[in-house]
Design a protein around this motif. Structure first.
Motif, PDB file in Angstrom:
ATOM      1  N   VAL B 215      46.369  38.473  33.966  1.00  0.00           N
ATOM      2  CA  VAL B 215      45.455  39.556  33.602  1.00  0.00           C
ATOM      3  C   VAL B 215      44.785  40.029  34.890  1.00  0.00           C
ATOM      4  O   VAL B 215      44.058  39.287  35.534  1.00  0.00           O
ATOM      5  CB  VAL B 215      44.397  39.074  32.589  1.00  0.00           C
ATOM      6  N   VAL B 216      45.067  41.282  35.280  1.00  0.00           N
ATOM      7  CA  VAL B 216      44.573  41.748  36.576  1.00  0.00           C
ATOM      8  C   VAL B 216      43.207  42.402  36.472  1.00  0.00           C
ATOM      9  O   VAL B 216      42.488  42.483  37.463  1.00  0.00           O
ATOM     10  CB  VAL B 216      45.573  42.704  37.265  1.00  0.00           C
ATOM     11  N   SER B 217      42.847  42.878  35.283  1.00  0.00           N
ATOM     12  CA  SER B 217      41.513  43.420  35.126  1.00  0.00           C
ATOM     13  C   SER B 217      41.193  43.520  33.646  1.00  0.00           C
ATOM     14  O   SER B 217      42.087  43.516  32.802  1.00  0.00           O
ATOM     15  CB  SER B 217      41.416  44.799  35.770  1.00  0.00           C
ATOM     16  N   GLU B 218      39.920  43.609  33.345  1.00  0.00           N
ATOM     17  CA  GLU B 218      39.513  43.589  31.949  1.00  0.00           C
ATOM     18  C   GLU B 218      38.248  44.408  31.793  1.00  0.00           C
ATOM     19  O   GLU B 218      37.387  44.414  32.664  1.00  0.00           O
ATOM     20  CB  GLU B 218      39.243  42.141  31.547  1.00  0.00           C
ATOM     21  N   GLY B 219      38.138  45.121  30.704  1.00  0.00           N
ATOM     22  CA  GLY B 219      36.916  45.866  30.441  1.00  0.00           C
ATOM     23  C   GLY B 219      37.162  46.892  29.359  1.00  0.00           C
ATOM     24  O   GLY B 219      38.270  47.015  28.836  1.00  0.00           O
ATOM     25  N   SER B 220      36.085  47.621  29.021  1.00  0.00           N
ATOM     26  CA  SER B 220      36.268  48.704  28.059  1.00  0.00           C
ATOM     27  C   SER B 220      37.074  49.797  28.746  1.00  0.00           C
ATOM     28  O   SER B 220      37.136  49.858  29.976  1.00  0.00           O
ATOM     29  CB  SER B 220      34.913  49.239  27.622  1.00  0.00           C
ATOM     30  N   PRO B 221      37.731  50.662  27.966  1.00  0.00           N
ATOM     31  CA  PRO B 221      38.501  51.738  28.605  1.00  0.00           C
ATOM     32  C   PRO B 221      37.663  52.495  29.630  1.00  0.00           C
ATOM     33  O   PRO B 221      38.122  52.801  30.730  1.00  0.00           O
ATOM     34  CB  PRO B 221      38.883  52.628  27.426  1.00  0.00           C
ATOM     35  N   ARG B 222      36.411  52.750  29.270  1.00  0.00           N
ATOM     36  CA  ARG B 222      35.552  53.505  30.178  1.00  0.00           C
ATOM     37  C   ARG B 222      35.286  52.731  31.468  1.00  0.00           C
ATOM     38  O   ARG B 222      35.373  53.268  32.565  1.00  0.00           O
ATOM     39  CB  ARG B 222      34.235  53.805  29.460  1.00  0.00           C
ATOM     40  N   GLU B 223      35.005  51.438  31.309  1.00  0.00           N
ATOM     41  CA  GLU B 223      34.755  50.614  32.501  1.00  0.00           C
ATOM     42  C   GLU B 223      35.978  50.580  33.410  1.00  0.00           C
ATOM     43  O   GLU B 223      35.859  50.668  34.625  1.00  0.00           O
ATOM     44  CB  GLU B 223      34.415  49.173  32.082  1.00  0.00           C
ATOM     45  N   LEU B 224      37.130  50.454  32.779  1.00  0.00           N
ATOM     46  CA  LEU B 224      38.345  50.353  33.580  1.00  0.00           C
ATOM     47  C   LEU B 224      38.581  51.636  34.363  1.00  0.00           C
ATOM     48  O   LEU B 224      38.939  51.617  35.534  1.00  0.00           O
ATOM     49  CB  LEU B 224      39.551  50.055  32.686  1.00  0.00           C
ATOM     50  N   LYS B 225      38.367  52.760  33.683  1.00  0.00           N
ATOM     51  CA  LYS B 225      38.613  54.033  34.361  1.00  0.00           C
ATOM     52  C   LYS B 225      37.631  54.239  35.516  1.00  0.00           C
ATOM     53  O   LYS B 225      37.943  54.904  36.491  1.00  0.00           O
ATOM     54  CB  LYS B 225      38.515  55.188  33.367  1.00  0.00           C
TER      55      LYS B 225
END
Ligand code: ADP
Ligand code: MG
Lengths: 282, 321
Positions: B215-225
């Protein structure tokens, strides 16, 4: 958050019972092994009439062989050996009908479709997945004997020991037909390969032909006689023939049951080992 | 302190020499829809199969509903439902028979089972086909039946492995509606995997981006963007853009560039400011500009940022509904 490592299995640490509770309607603990077997067997049996093409050839082959064998050898054997060749051949037809037919192909389909995984995620007994399928095989092969027996009646073969003799005849046939596919199940669980399972039908040939298929054992040459001696089918045929022509003959029936037992221990043992590998999650 | 619905610590799995997943950490609270987003072969199914007790981890551990998947699989099984990547159906049974059989396997009494099947009948929306053999069903029908079977014993959590892969837009929409309904109305915790960016974007509360077993990153769609702080200038041009790619990359304000055919995507820190110089730079490179637009980052850009590659060419440009 960390979960303490020493939490004993079966006890969730601080589980919010409301959120992760099990549906109160589930009664997996009340579920007996026998019930699981019946559920699996019923499903398997329900499939039978829905794929007649899986059963049809297995019905045709014994009828064909019986007709050809009787047609070509009846005169010769009855004059030379003074045996009732129709009664001699009927068990061959039965053995041909019940040897090697199984739900193995359907098991492989389950393994490949992911349906078997779905079963594994239910609380069903793992052992019942094999035993239930074999129970369905028992019903299947018992049914398979009936058309062949009808043919036998039509050409005038009778049961020497009445209804009980008939039931023992069908029972021995079906037991044999049930234990033999254990090898197929072992291959199915091990490989999940339709091709490998299909090739297991080759096993039928040595078992069905390296025995007293055409002539009594004392007529076989040394090599074939030796092979027939270790072929369990020889003893099955012997027992079935005795049920058609003689009074109760335990010295014919006993060895047949022993042969079924030995093959059963071997084939079911292999199938169980393969099943264990399949459910081990490795 | 409440227990997470799913907890994975340092989870790993190898097949012989092949590392399928490694060092996966997940903490999914009850009630969440969590999306594992990643390309084919990333390790999504391996994670799901471990959590569903079908596969042993070779490293780390995982708890589902508070129970260890390795040591207490039966407790886990009673609390989860799963529709895995291959729709686990038996073509020779009817939809109704499959549901009834499932109820028997869980020891649900036939009276209760019948009531539930009647309820689910409307949901799976199979009409008369409910009593036809499953082999005659379309992909969407099979998937819907698969989920109904997974939910028959009313588990508080559900695993969906690529639930819409290969489905037509209408069936996909239906599946999305059902996922939202299960989560909102019944409070079911859902872990779903997908290769579709917009599926993760629109369904998941949180997304774990998975690539090459981790898993390279994790968060809400907004956080990820937000991880991609740049804007993207998209230009459609005439002429051989690939040939002048290095000249385009030198345009002032352009941080990085991808050229696919006659489409140029330039990452810039301030779109409004840079779009003019990008337009001029393209023309100076000898290309004819057809149109030029500005867009905010998508999850594909996030994936690009994290892994240096597009997630999947086709799904990157799938039409937005
Ligand atoms: N049973 C297996 N044996 C060997 N390799 C496997 C097995 N299952 C998965 N893999 C490998 O592990 C990696 C991850 O697979 P998978 O979890 O199915 O990915 P995804 O579901 O994201 O497409 C892939 O490289 C795959 O080839
Ligand atoms: Mg997968």
């Amino acid at each position: 958050m960390s979960l303490s490592a020493d939490a004993s299995p079966g006890v969730a640490t601080n589980v919010d019972a409301e959120r992760f509770g099990v549906d109160p309607e589930l009664r997996p603990r009340d579920q007996s092994f026998i019930r699981d077997v019946l559920i699996i067997a019923r499903r398997s049996i329900r499939q039978l009439p829905r794929e007649p093409e899986a059963v049809f050839p297995a019905l045709l082959i014994p009828v064909f062989f019986m007709a050809v064998n009787i047609g070509s050898l009846e005169k010769l054997t009855e004059s030379a050996l003074a045996i009732d060749y129709k009664a001699f051949q009927l068990p061959v037809g039965i053995v041909f009908a019940v040897t090697g037919i199984s739900r193995g192909a359907s098991l492989v389909a389950d393994l490949n479709s992911g349906y078997f995984d779905r079963l594994l995620m239910t609380p069903v007994s793992r052992l019942a997945l094999l035993i239930g399928t074999m129970a369905a095989d028992f019903v299947l092969v018992a049914l398979m004997t009936l058309p062949v027996l009808c043919l036998g009646f039509i050409v005038g073969v009778g049961f020497h020991n009445g209804v009980l003799g008939f039931l023992v005849f069908v029972g021995i046939s079906a037991l044999w037909g049930m234990v033999f596919p254990g090898f197929t199940y072992a291959i199915a669980f091990k490989t999940a390969s339709p091709a490998a399972v299909a090739s297991a039908t080759i096993l039928f040939f040595p078992f069905a032909f390296l025995t007293t298929t055409f002539l009594p054992k004392d007529q076989l040459n040394g090599t074939l006689d030796a092979v027939a001696t270790v072929n369990p089918v020889t003893y099955i045929l012997e027992a079935l023939r005795s049920l058609l022509t003689e009074d109760w003959n335990m010295s014919a029936i006993g060895p047949a049951l022993l042969a079924i037992g030995v093959v059963g221990i071997l084939s079911i043992g292999l199938a169980l080992t393969a099943l264990k590998g399949r459910v081990s999650r490795n | 302190m409440t227990i997470p619905a799913i907890l994975a610590e340092n989870l790993g799995r190898t097949f012989g020499d092949k590392v399928a997943i490694k060092n996966v950490n997940l903490k999914i609270p009850s009630g969440e829809v969590y999306g594992l987003l990643g390309p084919n072969g990333a390790g999504k199914s391996t994670i799901v199969r471990i959590l569903c007790t079908l596969l042993m981890p070779t490293q780390g551990r995982a708890r589902v509903a508070g129970y260890d998947v390795a040591t207490d699989p039966m407790a886990v099984r009673l609390r989860i439902g799963a529709a895995l990547q291959s729709t686990a159906i038996d073509g020779l049974q009817t939809g109704r028979e499959m549901l009834a059989l499932q109820a028997q396997l869980y020891g649900i009494s036939s009276g209760v089972a019948q009531k539930r099947i009647a309820e689910l009948e409307a949901l799976v929306d199979l009409g008369k086909d409910f009593d036809k053999r499953v082999s005659t069903y379309s992909g969407g029908m099979k998937r819907r039946l698969d989920i109904a079977i997974a939910m028959l014993h009313r588990p508080p959590m559900l695993f969906l492995d690529e639930p819409t892969t290969g489905l037509d837009p209408r069936s996909r929409q239906q599946m999305w509606d059902e996922v939202r309904r299960l989560n909102k109305e019944l409070g079911v915790t859902i872990l779903l995997t997908t290769q579709y960016l917009e599926e993760a974007d629109s369904l998941a509360h949180r997304i774990g981006i998975i690539n090459d077993g981790g898993v390279v990153s994790e968060g809400s769609p907004r956080e990820l963007k937000r991880l991609v702080r740049d804007d993207i200038v998209v230009a459609n041009v005439q002429g051989d853009a690939v040939a002048v790619e290095s000249r385009l990359a030198d345009i002032r304000g352009v941080k990085s560039l991808t050229v696919t055919g006659d489409r140029i995507e330039a990452r810039v820190s301030d779109g409004a400011q840079a779009i003019g110089s990008v337009a001029i730079g393209i023309q100076q490179a000898g290309l004819t500009l057809n149109d030029i637009t500005l867009r905010t980052p998508t999850l594909d850009d996030v994936f690009m940022e994290l892994t240096g590659a597009h997630m999947n060419k086709e799904v990157g440009h799938e039409p937005v509904r």
